[in-house]
Scaffold this motif. Structure first.
Motif, mmCIF file in Angstrom:
data_model
loop_
_atom_site.group_PDB
_atom_site.id
_atom_site.type_symbol
_atom_site.label_atom_id
_atom_site.label_comp_id
_atom_site.label_asym_id
_atom_site.label_seq_id
_atom_site.Cartn_x
_atom_site.Cartn_y
_atom_site.Cartn_z
ATOM 1 N N ASP A 152 32.612 6.477 -89.895
ATOM 2 C CA ASP A 152 31.927 5.331 -90.504
ATOM 3 C C ASP A 152 30.527 5.682 -91.004
ATOM 4 O OD1 ASP A 152 31.053 5.596 -87.813
ATOM 5 O OD2 ASP A 152 30.358 3.518 -87.812
ATOM 6 N N LEU A 153 30.061 6.885 -90.675
ATOM 7 C CA LEU A 153 28.737 7.339 -91.126
ATOM 8 C C LEU A 153 28.841 8.333 -92.285
ATOM 9 C CD1 LEU A 153 27.055 7.837 -87.639
ATOM 10 C CD2 LEU A 153 26.828 5.879 -89.181
ATOM 11 N N GLY A 154 30.062 8.609 -92.747
ATOM 12 C CA GLY A 154 30.235 9.451 -93.918
ATOM 13 C C GLY A 154 30.779 10.851 -93.672
ATOM 14 N N VAL A 155 31.158 11.166 -92.437
ATOM 15 C CA VAL A 155 31.743 12.471 -92.141
ATOM 16 C C VAL A 155 33.156 12.225 -91.617
ATOM 17 C CG1 VAL A 155 31.543 14.623 -90.838
ATOM 18 C CG2 VAL A 155 29.474 13.412 -91.563
ATOM 19 N N LEU A 160 34.751 17.107 -90.449
ATOM 20 C CA LEU A 160 34.247 17.509 -89.136
ATOM 21 C C LEU A 160 35.000 18.734 -88.618
ATOM 22 C CD1 LEU A 160 32.215 16.744 -86.903
ATOM 23 C CD2 LEU A 160 33.996 15.305 -85.914
ATOM 24 N N LEU A 161 36.314 18.724 -88.756
ATOM 25 C CA LEU A 161 37.127 19.840 -88.276
ATOM 26 C C LEU A 161 36.882 21.118 -89.085
ATOM 27 C CD1 LEU A 161 40.475 17.984 -87.571
ATOM 28 C CD2 LEU A 161 38.877 18.909 -85.884
ATOM 29 N N ALA A 162 36.432 20.981 -90.319
ATOM 30 C CA ALA A 162 36.186 22.149 -91.172
ATOM 31 C C ALA A 162 34.865 22.844 -90.858
ATOM 32 C CB ALA A 162 36.212 21.731 -92.643
ATOM 33 N N LEU A 163 34.004 22.198 -90.109
ATOM 34 C CA LEU A 163 32.689 22.772 -89.797
ATOM 35 C C LEU A 163 32.813 23.864 -88.744
ATOM 36 C CD1 LEU A 163 30.592 19.503 -89.574
ATOM 37 C CD2 LEU A 163 30.675 21.111 -91.473
ATOM 38 N N SER A 170 23.432 20.920 -89.316
ATOM 39 C CA SER A 170 22.683 20.697 -90.555
ATOM 40 C C SER A 170 23.561 20.020 -91.601
ATOM 41 C CB SER A 170 22.151 22.016 -91.106
ATOM 42 O OG SER A 170 21.211 22.564 -90.216
ATOM 43 N N GLU A 171 24.826 20.429 -91.684
ATOM 44 C CA GLU A 171 25.749 19.828 -92.639
ATOM 45 C C GLU A 171 26.035 18.371 -92.282
ATOM 46 O OE1 GLU A 171 29.195 22.230 -93.712
ATOM 47 O OE2 GLU A 171 28.033 24.034 -93.235
ATOM 48 N N ILE A 172 26.183 18.091 -90.995
ATOM 49 C CA ILE A 172 26.388 16.703 -90.559
ATOM 50 C C ILE A 172 25.162 15.871 -90.903
ATOM 51 C CG2 ILE A 172 26.630 15.195 -88.547
ATOM 52 C CD1 ILE A 172 28.334 17.446 -87.267
ATOM 53 N N ALA A 173 23.983 16.384 -90.567
ATOM 54 C CA ALA A 173 22.744 15.660 -90.854
ATOM 55 C C ALA A 173 22.592 15.420 -92.349
ATOM 56 C CB ALA A 173 21.541 16.425 -90.305
ATOM 57 N N ASP A 174 22.975 16.389 -93.159
ATOM 58 C CA ASP A 174 22.903 16.234 -94.609
ATOM 59 C C ASP A 174 23.815 15.093 -95.070
ATOM 60 O OD1 ASP A 174 21.962 17.016 -97.195
ATOM 61 O OD2 ASP A 174 23.916 17.966 -97.548
ATOM 62 N N ALA A 175 25.027 15.036 -94.533
ATOM 63 C CA ALA A 175 25.961 13.965 -94.899
ATOM 64 C C ALA A 175 25.448 12.592 -94.452
ATOM 65 C CB ALA A 175 27.330 14.233 -94.282
#
Length: 186
Positions: A152-155, A160-163, A170-175
């Protein structure tokens, strides 16, 4: 080397703070720490994310929404099990264990399983302790937990599984639109 940070969602966006986990021994302690951060940040919806990573080995996200039970995602449960901070996240519930089960019922007094000769028990390394307090058989390799924790926050679950552990937080925070505030506490 560990990194831990709290991200609290406020009316003005995300607010980040680095955090020390030295006094955190349980998931309950971690949840209390997140709720305190929400109160300090005056988080409108009381959503706080706890990011924990150990170099490139694994990362974890704990989401605390108000007084709801925390939601947990760990990128590699087996790697996290070898870490004191990872063990905080790997609760019996997350691992699918019954915390009320009596583990002594499964053992004979001589330490072998019923009908198994002692020599076989000595040669068996299927259920060895990996040094983190969890048995390797009980902790699966790979992702574990709520894969929709950030949907619900855009990830999405797929994202998530691809990270991997390298730049995952950093990628999560960017999203989430929180990359800059996370970098200020790194």
């Amino acid at each position: 080397m560990y990194f831990a940070a709290l991200l609290a969602r406020t009316e003005d966006g995300w607010e980040a703070s680095d955090t020390e986990l030295d006094d955190v021994e349980t998931l309950s302690d971690l949840s209390d720490l997140a709720r305190e951060a929400a109160a300090e940040a005056d988080a409108g919806d009381d959503t706080v994310l706890v990011f924990i990573e150990q170099e490139d080995a694994w990362f974890g996200v704990v989401r605390v929404d108000g007084e709801d039970d925390p939601r947990i995602y760990v990128s590699d449960a087996a790697a996290a099990a070898r870490s004191s901070y990872g063990e905080i996240l790997l609760t019996d519930e997350l691992l699918g264990k019954d915390p009320d089960a009596d583990e002594l019922d499964a053992l004979d007094l001589d330490g072998t399983e019923d009908g198994e000769p002692e020599q076989a028990a000595d040669d068996s390394d299927d259920d060895t302790d990996d040094g983190g307090g969890q048995s390797s058989e009980a902790v699966p390799a790979g992702p574990l937990g709520d894969r929709d924790i950030l949907a619900d926050l855009g990830v999405s679950e797929k994202e998530l599984l691809a990270l991997d552990g390298a730049d995952a937080l950093s990628e999560i925070a960017d999203a989430l639109g929180a990359a800059e505030v996370l970098e200020t506490v790194r």
